[in-house]
Design a protein around this motif. Structure first.
Motif, PDB file in Angstrom:
ATOM      1  N   ASN A  77       0.815  -1.221   0.000  1.00 45.13           N
ATOM      2  CA  ASN A  77       0.000   0.000   0.000  1.00 45.13           C
ATOM      3  C   ASN A  77       0.849   1.271   0.000  1.00 45.13           C
ATOM      4  OD1 ASN A  77      -0.255   1.796   2.538  1.00 45.13           O
ATOM      5  ND2 ASN A  77      -0.289  -0.248   3.440  1.00 45.13           N
ATOM      6  N   LYS A  85       1.030   0.354 -11.581  1.00 44.17           N
ATOM      7  CA  LYS A  85       0.403  -0.872 -11.087  1.00 44.17           C
ATOM      8  C   LYS A  85       1.450  -1.854 -10.562  1.00 44.17           C
ATOM      9  CE  LYS A  85      -0.288  -2.957 -15.693  1.00 44.17           C
ATOM     10  NZ  LYS A  85      -1.231  -2.854 -16.811  1.00 44.17           N
ATOM     11  N   CYS A 102      -3.663  -6.318  -2.695  1.00 43.33           N
ATOM     12  CA  CYS A 102      -3.960  -5.447  -3.852  1.00 43.33           C
ATOM     13  C   CYS A 102      -5.468  -5.348  -4.065  1.00 43.33           C
ATOM     14  CB  CYS A 102      -3.326  -5.997  -5.130  1.00 43.33           C
ATOM     15  SG  CYS A 102      -1.525  -5.987  -5.157  1.00 43.33           S
ATOM     16  N   GLN A 103      -6.143  -6.495  -3.994  1.00 37.96           N
ATOM     17  CA  GLN A 103      -7.593  -6.521  -4.223  1.00 37.96           C
ATOM     18  C   GLN A 103      -8.333  -5.704  -3.158  1.00 37.96           C
ATOM     19  OE1 GLN A 103      -8.055 -10.787  -4.166  1.00 37.96           O
ATOM     20  NE2 GLN A 103      -7.821 -10.988  -6.397  1.00 37.96           N
ATOM     21  N   TYR A 104      -7.921  -5.844  -1.897  1.00 38.07           N
ATOM     22  CA  TYR A 104      -8.630  -5.148  -0.814  1.00 38.07           C
ATOM     23  C   TYR A 104      -8.442  -3.637  -0.887  1.00 38.07           C
ATOM     24  CZ  TYR A 104     -10.762  -8.909   1.794  1.00 38.07           C
ATOM     25  OH  TYR A 104     -11.594  -9.936   2.170  1.00 38.07           O
ATOM     26  N   TYR A 105      -7.268  -3.189  -1.339  1.00 37.21           N
ATOM     27  CA  TYR A 105      -7.039  -1.749  -1.496  1.00 37.21           C
ATOM     28  C   TYR A 105      -7.535  -1.234  -2.850  1.00 37.21           C
ATOM     29  CZ  TYR A 105      -4.145  -1.275   2.720  1.00 37.21           C
ATOM     30  OH  TYR A 105      -3.694  -1.229   4.017  1.00 37.21           O
ATOM     31  N   GLY A 106      -7.980  -2.153  -3.717  1.00 41.14           N
ATOM     32  CA  GLY A 106      -8.427  -1.759  -5.047  1.00 41.14           C
ATOM     33  C   GLY A 106      -7.290  -1.241  -5.914  1.00 41.14           C
ATOM     34  N   PRO A 108      -4.473  -1.361  -8.889  1.00 41.65           N
ATOM     35  CA  PRO A 108      -4.287  -2.044 -10.173  1.00 41.65           C
ATOM     36  C   PRO A 108      -3.102  -3.005 -10.082  1.00 41.65           C
ATOM     37  CG  PRO A 108      -3.635   0.281 -10.335  1.00 41.65           C
ATOM     38  CD  PRO A 108      -4.242   0.092  -8.984  1.00 41.65           C
ATOM     39  N   ARG A 223      -2.747   5.264   1.460  1.00 38.89           N
ATOM     40  CA  ARG A 223      -3.824   4.276   1.420  1.00 38.89           C
ATOM     41  C   ARG A 223      -4.106   3.662   2.786  1.00 38.89           C
ATOM     42  NH1 ARG A 223      -0.172   3.495  -2.984  1.00 38.89           N
ATOM     43  NH2 ARG A 223      -1.143   4.096  -4.954  1.00 38.89           N
TER      44      ARG A 223
END
Length: 376
Positions: A77, A85, A102-106, A108, A223
């Motif tokens: 983050n 990305k 990565c998915q939880y913070y959205g 790329p 983030r």
């Protein structure tokens, strides 16, 4: 000093500790904002850099209160520039965890998947970097603890730098065991927790990395608050303290563990872990167990054995039998294959492994598992 019952932990951390490290936690109560405590942390932070042969002018360590996953969160983050990305070179459960961050913070990202029993294909890694000039961060795992495979971090790091990306490596299960040279291995940031290679206790994790990149990251998108690398680093630089309450007792234990690390020495310590690992593999081979990872691809720290095709095999029963006799074995972490793991971490040597296999064989006999074990 009273001797504490010694359990042999063959799980992938926390690891077996010495009594001297255990007793180092028994200290007078102290407020962690006292100068005396801050001074302890300065030496600790420098030692953490020296373990990976880092130049203290170029590299620093930043401490966090949490388990090893906090380090993955922090690096992912905090170190991704605006408009860039992440490339995760993923061949196991712990690189997959970075993908989940990565998915939880959205954020790329590219989840570049490879089989869990194979090393990443460097040509594919390079092609991905070539095709995606907006990759700003490359992340992978040194030793995938779920299987025990060793990843070619030096080569992946060279590719990351060739394409101007920051390189972060999860070294949670190799740091202070398998020798690492942060500069020669092309690492910008590596990470670990006190309860693994340092043979201390849970609660203290740390990122070791490039000061200039940390300074630069203050301009990257923010983030997280608690898990921001620059915020924690800046507080250390200004005050010598952790931004939030540190795990005081674990820090005392880790300072003692570091004294014992330097006394044993990097080369001797790795030789001891290698003796343990060889004894584990010899014991498994003798009993006929197959392993997931080919010998030439193993990191030298985790053996991942496949369940035998025997109706009497029951991992829980075997685990409990061994546990009652002072030995801990651990289930595997591969979704497609039933495995258990034996790990060469901690304050143990090959005699402990020989003692373990006496108990393990007795467990197999007790429950009627045929040895050598069989596979269809």
């Amino acid at each position: 000093m009273e001797q504490i019952k010694r359990n042999i932990l063959l799980n992938p951390g926390p690891s077996t500790t010495t009594d001297t490290v255990k007793y180092a936690q028994v200290v007078p109560d102290i407020c962690p904002r006292e100068k005396e405590f801050g001074g302890l942390m300065k030496g600790l932070r420098e030692d953490l850099v020296k373990i990976v042969h880092g130049d203290l002018d170029k590299y620093t360590s930043v401490l966090f209160c949490g388990s090893g996953t906090i380090n993955i969160d922090v690096c992912i983050n905090s170190l991704l520039p605006e408009g860039k990305k992440i490339l995760v070179v993923d061949n196991g459960a712990y690189s997959t965890r970075a993908v989940e961050v990565c998915q939880y913070y959205g954020l790329p990202h590219i989840d570049l998947k490879f089989p869990v029993d194979e090393q990443p294909d460097l040509a594919v890694v390079e092609q991905t970097l070539k095709d995606n000039p907006d990759i700003g961060l490359v992340h992978t795992t040194h030793n995938e603890t779920g299987t025990g495979i060793l990843n070619p971090i030096r080569e992946i790091g060279a590719l990351a730098h060739k394409y101007n990306a920051i390189f972060t490596v999860d070294t949670t299960s190799t740091y202070a065991m398998r020798p690492i040279n942060i500069e020669e291995d092309n690492i910008d940031f590596c990470m670990a927790s006190a309860q693994k290679g340092l043979m201390s206790f849970t609660g203290l994790s740390f990122v070791v990395g490039n000061k200039a990149i940390i300074e630069e990251s203050k301009n990257f998108p923010r983030r997280s608050y608690y898990c921001n690398l620059y915020l924690q680093y800046e507080f250390f630089e200004k005050t010598g303290e952790m931004h939030f309450t540190p795990p005081v007792q674990t820090i005392y234990a880790t300072i003692q563990a570091l004294k014992e690390y330097w006394k044993e020495g990097e080369v001797a310590k790795w030789a001891r872990h290698t003796r343990v690992f060889n004894a584990i593999n010899a014991g498994l081979d003798e009993l006929g167990f197959k392993q997931v990872i080919k010998p030439e691809l193993r990191a030298g720290l985790v053996s991942s054995a496949i369940y035998p095709d025997d109706p009497n095999w029951d991992f829980e029963k075997v685990h409990d039998y061994c546990f009652e006799r002072g030995f801990t074995i651990y289930p595997g972490k591969i979704s497609t294959t039933n495995t258990f793991r034996l790990c060469a971490l901690g304050a143990i040597d090959e005699d402990d492994i020989n003692d373990f296999f006496v108990v393990f064989k007795a467990a197999l006999d007790e429950f009627g598992v045929t040895t050598p074990v069989t596979y269809k």
